[in-house]
Design an enzyme around this catalytic site. Structure first.
Site, short mmCIF file in Angstrom:
data_model
loop_
_atom_site.label_atom_id
_atom_site.label_comp_id
_atom_site.label_asym_id
_atom_site.label_seq_id
_atom_site.Cartn_x
_atom_site.Cartn_y
_atom_site.Cartn_z
N ASP A 126 0.88 -1.18 0.05
CA ASP A 126 -0.14 0.10 -0.15
C ASP A 126 1.02 1.37 0.06
OD1 ASP A 126 -2.19 1.74 0.45
OD2 ASP A 126 -3.56 -0.26 0.78
N HIS A 193 -3.02 3.73 -4.57
CA HIS A 193 -2.39 3.21 -3.39
C HIS A 193 -0.90 2.65 -3.71
CE1 HIS A 193 -5.74 3.72 -0.41
NE2 HIS A 193 -6.38 3.20 -1.19
N GLU A 257 -9.93 3.99 -4.77
CA GLU A 257 -9.11 5.37 -4.43
C GLU A 257 -8.12 5.80 -5.18
OE1 GLU A 257 -10.42 4.97 0.15
OE2 GLU A 257 -8.88 4.01 -0.19
C1 ACM Z 1 -10.71 -0.13 0.61
O1 ACM Z 1 -11.28 0.03 1.74
N1 ACM Z 1 -10.08 1.01 0.28
C2 ACM Z 1 -11.00 -1.03 -0.45
#
Ligand code: ACM
Ligand code: ZN
Length: 483
Positions: A126, A193, A257
């Site tokens: 991440d 991410h 995101e």
């Molecule tokens: C997430 O919780 N960003 C998949």
């Protein structure tokens, strides 16, 4: 006698009042049973197990273990005929934000296997760290694993986190999972991410500027460039590296995101959009996910993505969508209408990193596994998943108490589907099975914390919200508009 099994079996046939002999006398694969179906007979001659596969026989053994906890001296004579309602009963652990050593992961995996979960969604990279040794791109673990501080929410530390799983450790985890009937679904999130990737290889971003592994939570604007061919080469090589480690059919490729601010300003991303005749940035993301999904498909693997990846409406119908944002059913409906499949893990019921005051044990149990909006396509809902994001989970004890017993509730949702006997029944059976957690060395949230009185729930919620400052909320809102 009343016996307690979690998940509740489909059929229990009691067979008189006598005691069964505790030795297994027969264990066989029966091709007439479905892959995950088992039949378990306990009688005075001994125990016989028939399973549709080796994995199904393991489920029968887990059931025996639960019976033994309740009746150590005198096993009842009975027959259990059982099979799951859903093929996807997954658990997720985020090892990027905080690292959990292999032994701790194994404890969690064993407990999940005991409740007949069958997939481990391993979130190991991440913005805040890449945590698997990569042979083709070693800077991923040499730079991408090094986070200079820990500033999640209200917590602050300058300590360096630089741990990652070696390839041998990964192989050991994968084979441990295999021995327990669990498939590991690794996740490489793209295009967002990606800060830890960009810290190691900044040229993969749109502007190519140097950056550090993130030390804070949030959604980050720098994502992988969709215009540069070398980004696709990189992803494909990384996936090759991971395919050497993970035999899994399913690979998660993220897609959540991903703000499009950088793509909008990037000439190469713009050129790609034009060349491919794409109408908007969401379709550009769809293009990226599709290209990578096709790469996986050619190698016999199937891609799973978070629901945002379906926003462009151009996602390959063979890609599985994991729905996490609860009011976004309509965004995946189109994908499902095209024949696509989905996994349900809405934040409200499935995010076990939230305190019990927000997501009680009962809330996890009450997940609607075929919500009204999706009822018509319910055969294409593969199942469910419970998740533990670890921004605020720094140690094994906290991980365990956040997940247990909520992961057991999620296991019953996936196994029983609509035929769940109800929360009160679940709670009663759970109490009878508490010694199992002790036997597995798992710390579990105590009973008084499962469903909290309003006052305490409110207190926990307020405490949790302190992790998000006013500014960080404002910033989040702005970035979300770009997704
Ligand atoms: C997430 O919780 N960003 C998949
Ligand atoms: Zn770009």
């Amino acid at each position: 006698m009343q016996i307690s099994v979690i998940p509740e079996p489909k059929r229990i046939i009691e067979d008189g009042g006598g005691a069964a002999k505790a030795a297994v006398i027969e264990r066989k694969i029966d091709q007439k049973l479905q892959e995950e179906e088992y039949r378990l007979r306990l009688n005075k001659d001994g125990i016989s197990i028939a399973g549709g596969s080796e994995r199904a026989c393991l489920y029968a053994e887990a059931t025996i273990e639960q019976l033994k906890v309740q009746c150590p001296e005198r096993l009842p004579c009975l027959t259990i005929e059982d099979r799951p309602s859903h093929p996807w009963r997954a658990f997720h652990i985020d090892c990027a934000r905080h690292f959990f050593p292999s032994d701790e992961l194994k404890k969690m995996i064993k407990m999940c296997a005991h409740f007949k979960m069958n997939r481990f969604h391993w979130h190991f990279m991440d913005d805040q760290g890449w945590r698997i040794e990569c042979s083709r791109y070693p800077l991923l673990h040499q730079i991408g694993a090094v986070r200079k501080g820990d500033h999640f929410g209200c917590y602050h530390s300058e300590e360096i986190e630089d741990r990652y799983y070696t390839r041998d450790e990964v192989k050991e985890i994968v084979s441990y999972c295999e021995s327990l009937g669990i498939e590991v679904v690794p996740e490489v999130d793209m295009p967002g991410h990606a800060t830890a990737i960009l810290a190691a290889y900044p040229e993969l971003g749109c502007h190519g500027k140097k950056m550090e592994v993130a030390t804070r939570q949030g959604i980050f604007r720098d994502i992988l460039c969709c215009g540069k061919e070398e980004v696709f080469t990189f992803i494909e090589n990384v996936l090759d590296d991971l395919m050497d480690l993970f035999p899994s059919k399913y690979f998660h490729i993220g897609g959540d995101e991903a703000p499009k601010e950088r793509w909008k300003k990037c000439p190469l991303c713009q050129k790609r959009m034009e060349q491919e005749g794409l109408a908007n940035m969401q379709q550009l993301q769809g293009y990226m996910e599709n290209r990578i999904a096709a790469y996986l498909k050619e190698r016999g693997r199937m891609a799973v993505v978070w629901n945002e990846a379906a926003n462009g409406g151009n996602l390959d119908p063979d890609t599985i969508v994991q729905l996490w944002i609860e009011d976004k059913e309509h965004m995946v409906e189109y994908h499902l209408a095209k024949g696509g499949k989905a996994i349900l893990s809405p934040v409200k019921n499935c995010y076990c990193d939230y305190p019990y005051g927000v997501t009680s044990l009962e809330t996890v149990y009450q997940l609607d596994d075929s919500p009204g909006e999706l009822a018509e396509v319910k055969d294409r809902i593969l199942g469910t998943e419970c998740l533990a994001w670890t921004e605020y989970i720094r140690d094994a004890g906290k991980l365990e108490t956040m997940c247990w017993p909520r992961y057991a509730a999620s296991a019953e949702v996936g196994w029983c589907g609509k035929e769940r006997p109800g929360y009160l029944s679940f709670e009663k059976r759970l109490k009878a099975l508490l010694p199992l957690f002790e036997a597995y060395g798992i710390q579990i949230t105590e009973e008084s914390g499962w469903v909290l009185p309003e006052e305490e729930a409110k207190r926990q919620k307020e405490e949790f919200q302190k992790n998000f400052s006013e500014e960080s909320r404002e910033e989040l809102k702005k970035v979300q508009e770009e997704i």
